[in-house]
Write a protein that holds these residues in place. Sequence first.
Motif, mmCIF file in Angstrom:
data_model
loop_
_atom_site.group_PDB
_atom_site.id
_atom_site.type_symbol
_atom_site.label_atom_id
_atom_site.label_comp_id
_atom_site.label_asym_id
_atom_site.label_seq_id
_atom_site.Cartn_x
_atom_site.Cartn_y
_atom_site.Cartn_z
ATOM 1 N N ASN A 1 0.793 -1.229 0.000
ATOM 2 C CA ASN A 1 0.000 0.000 0.000
ATOM 3 C C ASN A 1 0.825 1.279 0.000
ATOM 4 O O ASN A 1 0.282 2.341 -0.349
ATOM 5 C CB ASN A 1 -0.932 0.015 1.221
ATOM 6 N N HIS A 2 2.096 1.197 0.372
ATOM 7 C CA HIS A 2 2.885 2.420 0.482
ATOM 8 C C HIS A 2 4.107 2.438 -0.445
ATOM 9 O O HIS A 2 4.474 3.498 -0.948
ATOM 10 C CB HIS A 2 3.346 2.622 1.935
ATOM 11 N N ILE A 3 4.712 1.282 -0.656
ATOM 12 C CA ILE A 3 5.940 1.259 -1.452
ATOM 13 C C ILE A 3 5.649 1.047 -2.935
ATOM 14 O O ILE A 3 6.125 1.798 -3.787
ATOM 15 C CB ILE A 3 6.902 0.180 -0.923
ATOM 16 N N LEU A 4 4.861 0.021 -3.255
ATOM 17 C CA LEU A 4 4.603 -0.300 -4.663
ATOM 18 C C LEU A 4 4.019 0.875 -5.457
ATOM 19 O O LEU A 4 4.457 1.125 -6.589
ATOM 20 C CB LEU A 4 3.691 -1.518 -4.759
ATOM 21 N N PRO A 5 3.028 1.633 -4.926
ATOM 22 C CA PRO A 5 2.510 2.758 -5.713
ATOM 23 C C PRO A 5 3.567 3.807 -6.037
ATOM 24 O O PRO A 5 3.431 4.535 -7.025
ATOM 25 C CB PRO A 5 1.407 3.341 -4.814
ATOM 26 N N ASN A 6 4.622 3.878 -5.234
ATOM 27 C CA ASN A 6 5.648 4.897 -5.453
ATOM 28 C C ASN A 6 6.792 4.425 -6.337
ATOM 29 O O ASN A 6 7.691 5.222 -6.631
ATOM 30 C CB ASN A 6 6.216 5.355 -4.098
ATOM 31 N N ILE A 7 6.789 3.151 -6.732
ATOM 32 C CA ILE A 7 7.856 2.676 -7.623
ATOM 33 C C ILE A 7 7.293 2.241 -8.972
ATOM 34 O O ILE A 7 8.013 1.646 -9.777
ATOM 35 C CB ILE A 7 8.632 1.508 -6.974
#
Length: 297
Positions: free
Chosen positions: A205-211
Amino acid sequence: MVSITPTPRTSPLLQALRGHWAAANGIQRVAIVLGLSLIALAALAPLIAPFDPVDQSLISRLRPPIGFARYKSGFYLGTDELGRDVLSRCLYGLRLTLSLALAGACIGLLTGASLGLTAGIRRGWVENLVMAAVDIQIAVPFTLIALLILAIFGSSLQVMVLVLGVYGWEQYARIVRAEVRKIAEMPFIEAARAAGASRGHIARNHILPNIVSPLVVQFTLSVSNIVILESTLSFLGLGVQPPTATLGSMVGVGRDYMPTAPWIVIAPAAMILLVTFAVQILGDWMRDRADVRLRER
């Protein structure tokens, strides 16, 4: 009594597509239309190809495209050294080349991103092990790895997908691991940890959307590079074996006929150029649309 005609509602998907189209510049719109056209040609190849791509007619060999002397009716892009229709072989070759490139890029993405995400989150010996594998992959020229795999297991379609899937996974792993380590130090990740969120929840929820943005860019680069790699292997006679047509194998076979029948090479080479152009431009466009940091500005 006044009747009010209800305003027709536009579906959210159509609204989103219109918004993306409006945000694209001129060259990106050209790439979108070109990419969709190539996908349609590949998908509909069995329906629109005028001839079977493996049918031979030696009395019709090396006939030029439409508009030239000795043109034979129906063979719009001419025939090759065995009398096979170049247009039909290009359509089927585009279909197979795109399938191999997308399959290989997806395998590389899933493998590399999973390993990079694991290395970035868990750290310690897991990270050291993954990065050691990445360093080994980078140190050995991939062409040698591909030649070794093909020499041992042959040149079947399954082996080609495996070879192309191995290509480039280390780039995904390096990118994801670096992005994860950078994002993991940000305040919102610390807040999620303090709130008791698990590693899986943070990653999802926090890392994947930003990469997503760097992954999209790397994916498009991988698709283009895999198209070139498959073409190179087929050019050398190590790719998909005849009579199955790929764009690279058509260029490889046609190089001996360049002085007398250049259309055998020009048509598939143009297809390769159009595919790589469309993929690169679409990758930049998708990167801009997928980057949450750009959308927040």
